[in-house]
Design a protein around this motif. Structure first.
Motif, PDB file in Angstrom:
ATOM      1  N   LYS A  92       0.873  -1.174   0.000  1.00  0.00           N
ATOM      2  CA  LYS A  92       0.000   0.000   0.000  1.00  0.00           C
ATOM      3  C   LYS A  92       0.911   1.226   0.000  1.00  0.00           C
ATOM      4  CE  LYS A  92      -3.746   1.955   2.694  1.00  0.00           C
ATOM      5  NZ  LYS A  92      -4.450   1.787   3.977  1.00  0.00           N
ATOM      6  N   ILE A  93       0.852   2.003  -1.069  1.00  0.00           N
ATOM      7  CA  ILE A  93       1.772   3.138  -1.226  1.00  0.00           C
ATOM      8  C   ILE A  93       1.002   4.453  -1.064  1.00  0.00           C
ATOM      9  CG2 ILE A  93       3.402   4.286  -2.804  1.00  0.00           C
ATOM     10  CD1 ILE A  93       4.326   1.453  -1.942  1.00  0.00           C
ATOM     11  N   ASN A  94       1.536   5.325  -0.214  1.00  0.00           N
ATOM     12  CA  ASN A  94       0.931   6.650  -0.019  1.00  0.00           C
ATOM     13  C   ASN A  94       1.562   7.630  -1.004  1.00  0.00           C
ATOM     14  OD1 ASN A  94      -0.626   5.849   2.302  1.00  0.00           O
ATOM     15  ND2 ASN A  94       1.327   5.781   3.407  1.00  0.00           N
ATOM     16  N   THR A  95       0.816   7.986  -2.050  1.00  0.00           N
ATOM     17  CA  THR A  95       1.414   8.811  -3.106  1.00  0.00           C
ATOM     18  C   THR A  95       1.895  10.172  -2.581  1.00  0.00           C
ATOM     19  OG1 THR A  95      -0.823   9.459  -3.743  1.00  0.00           O
ATOM     20  CG2 THR A  95       0.219   7.743  -5.050  1.00  0.00           C
ATOM     21  N   LYS A  96       1.255  10.673  -1.532  1.00  0.00           N
ATOM     22  CA  LYS A  96       1.685  11.983  -1.014  1.00  0.00           C
ATOM     23  C   LYS A  96       3.082  11.901  -0.370  1.00  0.00           C
ATOM     24  CE  LYS A  96      -0.608  11.677   3.514  1.00  0.00           C
ATOM     25  NZ  LYS A  96       0.305  10.647   3.964  1.00  0.00           N
ATOM     26  N   CYS A 120      15.145  12.713  -0.079  1.00  0.00           N
ATOM     27  CA  CYS A 120      14.559  11.758  -1.036  1.00  0.00           C
ATOM     28  C   CYS A 120      14.448  10.340  -0.470  1.00  0.00           C
ATOM     29  CB  CYS A 120      15.394  11.741  -2.310  1.00  0.00           C
ATOM     30  SG  CYS A 120      17.090  11.241  -2.028  1.00  0.00           S
ATOM     31  N   CYS A 121      14.924  10.101   0.740  1.00  0.00           N
ATOM     32  CA  CYS A 121      14.834   8.761   1.333  1.00  0.00           C
ATOM     33  C   CYS A 121      13.679   8.752   2.328  1.00  0.00           C
ATOM     34  CB  CYS A 121      16.153   8.416   2.016  1.00  0.00           C
ATOM     35  SG  CYS A 121      16.085   6.833   2.862  1.00  0.00           S
ATOM     36  N   ARG A 122      12.599   8.066   1.957  1.00  0.00           N
ATOM     37  CA  ARG A 122      11.372   8.172   2.757  1.00  0.00           C
ATOM     38  C   ARG A 122      10.656   6.836   2.928  1.00  0.00           C
ATOM     39  NH1 ARG A 122       8.391  13.146  -0.273  1.00  0.00           N
ATOM     40  NH2 ARG A 122      10.155  14.573  -0.313  1.00  0.00           N
ATOM     41  N   ILE A 123       9.839   6.787   3.975  1.00  0.00           N
ATOM     42  CA  ILE A 123       8.890   5.685   4.113  1.00  0.00           C
ATOM     43  C   ILE A 123       7.717   6.035   3.206  1.00  0.00           C
ATOM     44  CG2 ILE A 123       7.305   4.497   5.673  1.00  0.00           C
ATOM     45  CD1 ILE A 123       9.293   5.152   7.948  1.00  0.00           C
ATOM     46  N   ILE A 124       7.430   5.168   2.228  1.00  0.00           N
ATOM     47  CA  ILE A 124       6.397   5.513   1.233  1.00  0.00           C
ATOM     48  C   ILE A 124       5.141   4.656   1.369  1.00  0.00           C
ATOM     49  CG2 ILE A 124       8.068   6.427  -0.433  1.00  0.00           C
ATOM     50  CD1 ILE A 124       7.577   3.705  -2.002  1.00  0.00           C
ATOM     51  N   GLY A 125       5.162   3.690   2.274  1.00  0.00           N
ATOM     52  CA  GLY A 125       3.959   2.869   2.405  1.00  0.00           C
ATOM     53  C   GLY A 125       4.151   1.718   3.370  1.00  0.00           C
ATOM     54  N   THR A 126       3.188   0.812   3.336  1.00  0.00           N
ATOM     55  CA  THR A 126       3.220  -0.333   4.241  1.00  0.00           C
ATOM     56  C   THR A 126       2.928  -1.621   3.467  1.00  0.00           C
ATOM     57  OG1 THR A 126       0.895   0.060   4.718  1.00  0.00           O
ATOM     58  CG2 THR A 126       2.474   0.914   6.316  1.00  0.00           C
ATOM     59  N   VAL A 127       3.305  -2.734   4.085  1.00  0.00           N
ATOM     60  CA  VAL A 127       3.010  -4.038   3.494  1.00  0.00           C
ATOM     61  C   VAL A 127       1.743  -4.576   4.163  1.00  0.00           C
ATOM     62  CG1 VAL A 127       3.865  -6.389   3.133  1.00  0.00           C
ATOM     63  CG2 VAL A 127       5.464  -4.459   3.088  1.00  0.00           C
ATOM     64  N   GLU A 128       0.808  -5.023   3.316  1.00  0.00           N
ATOM     65  CA  GLU A 128      -0.458  -5.562   3.824  1.00  0.00           C
ATOM     66  C   GLU A 128      -0.553  -7.040   3.444  1.00  0.00           C
ATOM     67  OE1 GLU A 128      -3.278  -3.025   4.611  1.00  0.00           O
ATOM     68  OE2 GLU A 128      -1.554  -1.724   4.873  1.00  0.00           O
ATOM     69  N   LYS A 129      -1.511  -7.708   4.060  1.00  0.00           N
ATOM     70  CA  LYS A 129      -1.792  -9.086   3.638  1.00  0.00           C
ATOM     71  C   LYS A 129      -2.183  -9.069   2.168  1.00  0.00           C
ATOM     72  CE  LYS A 129      -3.618 -11.093   7.846  1.00  0.00           C
ATOM     73  NZ  LYS A 129      -4.896 -11.393   8.478  1.00  0.00           N
ATOM     74  N   GLN A 130      -1.939 -10.183   1.478  1.00  0.00           N
ATOM     75  CA  GLN A 130      -2.237 -10.213   0.052  1.00  0.00           C
ATOM     76  C   GLN A 130      -3.711  -9.917  -0.212  1.00  0.00           C
ATOM     77  OE1 GLN A 130      -1.422 -13.913  -2.101  1.00  0.00           O
ATOM     78  NE2 GLN A 130      -0.429 -12.652  -3.638  1.00  0.00           N
ATOM     79  N   GLY A 131      -3.955  -8.929  -1.062  1.00  0.00           N
ATOM     80  CA  GLY A 131      -5.322  -8.559  -1.404  1.00  0.00           C
ATOM     81  C   GLY A 131      -5.589  -8.838  -2.870  1.00  0.00           C
ATOM     82  N   LYS A 132      -6.499  -8.052  -3.437  1.00  0.00           N
ATOM     83  CA  LYS A 132      -6.884  -8.258  -4.837  1.00  0.00           C
ATOM     84  C   LYS A 132      -5.756  -7.833  -5.782  1.00  0.00           C
ATOM     85  CE  LYS A 132     -10.711  -7.093  -7.893  1.00  0.00           C
ATOM     86  NZ  LYS A 132     -11.776  -6.130  -8.134  1.00  0.00           N
ATOM     87  N   TYR A 133      -4.981  -6.812  -5.369  1.00  0.00           N
ATOM     88  CA  TYR A 133      -3.920  -6.276  -6.230  1.00  0.00           C
ATOM     89  C   TYR A 133      -2.561  -6.483  -5.571  1.00  0.00           C
ATOM     90  CZ  TYR A 133      -7.922  -3.949  -8.307  1.00  0.00           C
ATOM     91  OH  TYR A 133      -9.121  -3.693  -8.893  1.00  0.00           O
ATOM     92  N   LEU A 134      -1.502  -6.421  -6.390  1.00  0.00           N
ATOM     93  CA  LEU A 134      -0.149  -6.500  -5.816  1.00  0.00           C
ATOM     94  C   LEU A 134       0.244  -5.169  -5.196  1.00  0.00           C
ATOM     95  CD1 LEU A 134       1.730  -8.534  -8.592  1.00  0.00           C
ATOM     96  CD2 LEU A 134       1.005  -9.352  -6.335  1.00  0.00           C
ATOM     97  N   MET A 135      -0.246  -4.077  -5.809  1.00  0.00           N
ATOM     98  CA  MET A 135       0.044  -2.749  -5.250  1.00  0.00           C
ATOM     99  C   MET A 135      -1.222  -1.918  -5.244  1.00  0.00           C
ATOM    100  SD  MET A 135       3.791  -1.883  -6.762  1.00  0.00           S
ATOM    101  CE  MET A 135       4.094  -0.467  -5.732  1.00  0.00           C
ATOM    102  N   GLU A 136      -1.398  -1.173  -4.155  1.00  0.00           N
ATOM    103  CA  GLU A 136      -2.547  -0.245  -4.039  1.00  0.00           C
ATOM    104  C   GLU A 136      -1.990   1.130  -3.751  1.00  0.00           C
ATOM    105  OE1 GLU A 136      -6.144  -0.741  -3.387  1.00  0.00           O
ATOM    106  OE2 GLU A 136      -6.293  -2.837  -2.742  1.00  0.00           O
ATOM    107  N   TYR A 137      -2.221   2.054  -4.652  1.00  0.00           N
ATOM    108  CA  TYR A 137      -1.799   3.449  -4.425  1.00  0.00           C
ATOM    109  C   TYR A 137      -2.966   4.232  -3.835  1.00  0.00           C
ATOM    110  CZ  TYR A 137       2.414   2.701  -7.266  1.00  0.00           C
ATOM    111  OH  TYR A 137       3.616   2.268  -7.760  1.00  0.00           O
ATOM    112  N   VAL A 138      -2.705   4.902  -2.728  1.00  0.00           N
ATOM    113  CA  VAL A 138      -3.760   5.728  -2.119  1.00  0.00           C
ATOM    114  C   VAL A 138      -3.297   7.173  -2.019  1.00  0.00           C
ATOM    115  CG1 VAL A 138      -4.814   3.854  -0.822  1.00  0.00           C
ATOM    116  CG2 VAL A 138      -2.955   5.154   0.219  1.00  0.00           C
TER     117      VAL A 138
END
Lengths: 68, 343
Positions: free
Chosen positions: B246-250, B325-343
């Protein structure tokens, strides 16, 4: 309408050719391209410049009509 | 500077010159792979390098190769970028490169001294990486290309694979995105000097420190972000690890001006090929603007490491790296419908 033949050119050249043509003919131009990538990129440029682009495909080539 | 504009000799440049992932996978997946008990990592999970067992004490050899056409006009800088990019695959495996071989394609029609400058650029980065370049191969080719075959030696237990990401992990990216977009615009002088400088600084920067600092933490999985974009390389980790990212685009680090250039259509062909390959595996929230999508599919040349570790480790890592430029950009979730979810 002024025509820009950008067939055979790969991006970003067709975008630059469109930019030049619109500068000379702000009322609108027609751009000929032969790849989907160029259709997308040229349309993006036109939209960002406030135009309303419309692409029509014929035999693997596209005519993008760009006007306000 | 070069006697001719290097980028004028190429159609696609840097990692954007990779073959479209769809076709590439179709061919690679159809090849017979000669199995060996020594081969620890091969084609199967799309890792960044092969891992070859040397003995029963866990010593392994890690090997990778990478080369591409120029994305900048200065031959020395091109050499630096190509070397930093090739060395990165070793850093993405958690290793330290030891030896390398040059791969050079060079046109007969331009000044041979430019080839010397390219090789000097490569040597400059190899030296910074404490890597010895001890040979290579050169052929005449209308499109210049340069890169390295790199080898590292390490213990198997220290290898960072792309299949260990765990639900709850934080996702870290160590370099800004958008170099593919900026390089495309720079080719026709449409990018601001500030954007070009940021892109060049980023591409020439080794992932050595990102790896060295990472060694102090418990890295669960790692890869580097190159031609298949953040979405492509992130999806490889998600697939291999059986999770969803799960990637936080902001929170994504972006090269200045890249989003604006994307809005004006300065997008490399690879951006579309990446989306074409991943469209069913990656999901974007409706509120995400199109330029942000472009960024997530933008082929990176010599991009950053994508690291997976516990949120506590991730916080310390980012603080120790101390780079915007070195940042935490998201979290790992249990496997869902998609491999990546951008929010």
């Amino acid at each position: 309408m002024t025509e820009v033949d950008a067939r055979g050119l790969s991006c970003p050249i067709p975008v630059v050719e469109t930019k030049k043509a619109l500068k000379a003919h702000p009322e609108g131009v027609c751009v000929l391209v032969d790849s989907k990538v160029c259709v997308e990129n040229v349309s993006r440029y036109a939209t960002a410049m406030g135009y309303n682009p419309k692409a029509v495909e014929k035999n693997g080539e596209w005519t993008i009509e760009i006007k306000k | 500077m070069s006697s001719v504009r290097l980028t004028s000799l190429v159609k696609t440049s840097g990692c954007a010159a990779k073959l479209p992932p769809k076709e590439l996978h179709r061919i690679i997946d159809s090849l017979p792979v000669l199995q060996s008990p020594h081969l620890v990592e091969g084609f199967e999970t799309a890792d960044d390098a092969l891992v070859w067992k040397l003995d029963d004490n866990g010593n392994v050899c890690v090997q990778t190769v990478d080369f591409f056409p120029p994305m900048v006009d200065d031959p020395f800088v091109f050499g630096q970028v190509a070397a930093a990019n090739a060395l990165s695959d070793i850093y993405a495996m958690g290793g330290e490169p030891s030896i390398a071989l040059n791969l050079v394609c060079f046109p007969a029609c331009i000044d041979i001294d430019d080839m010397r400058k390219i090789l000097l650029g490569g040597l400059d980065k190899a030296k910074e990486a404490n890597t010895v370049i001890a040979g290579g191969h050169t052929i005449s080719d209308p499109t210049p290309k340069y890169g390295l075959c790199v080898t590292a030696f390490m213990n198997q237990s220290d290898v960072w694979s792309n299949k260990g990401a765990l639900p709850g992990d934080a996702v870290i990216l160590t370099k800004a995105l958008g170099v593919g977009i900026v390089n495309t615009a720079a080719k026709v002088d449409e990018a601001e000097p500030q954007s070009v400088k940021q892109a060049v600084d980023s591409m020439t920067r080794l992932n050595k420190r990102a790896r060295d600092v990472g060694r102090k933490y418990n890295v669960h999985a790692a890869t580097d972000v190159t031609g298949f974009s953040l979405s492509g390389h992130g999806s490889e980790v998600a697939q291999a690890s059986g999770v969803t990212l799960k990637i936080n685009t902001k929170d994504l680090p972006v090269i200045d001006g890249a989003l604006e250039l994307a809005r004006f259509g300065f997008l490399p062909e690879g951006r579309y090929a990446n989306e074409d390959f991943l469209i069913e595996k990656v999901h974007f929230a409706d509120s995400i603007p199109r330029e942000m999508k472009d960024l997530c599919y933008d082929p990176q040349t010599s991009g950053g490491l994508l690291l997976f570790m516990s949120p506590e480790d991730a916080k310390s890592y980012v603080s120790e790296m101390n780079l915007d430029c070195c940042r935490i950009i998201g979290t790992v979730e249990k496997q869902g419908k998609y491999l990546m979810e951008y929010v």
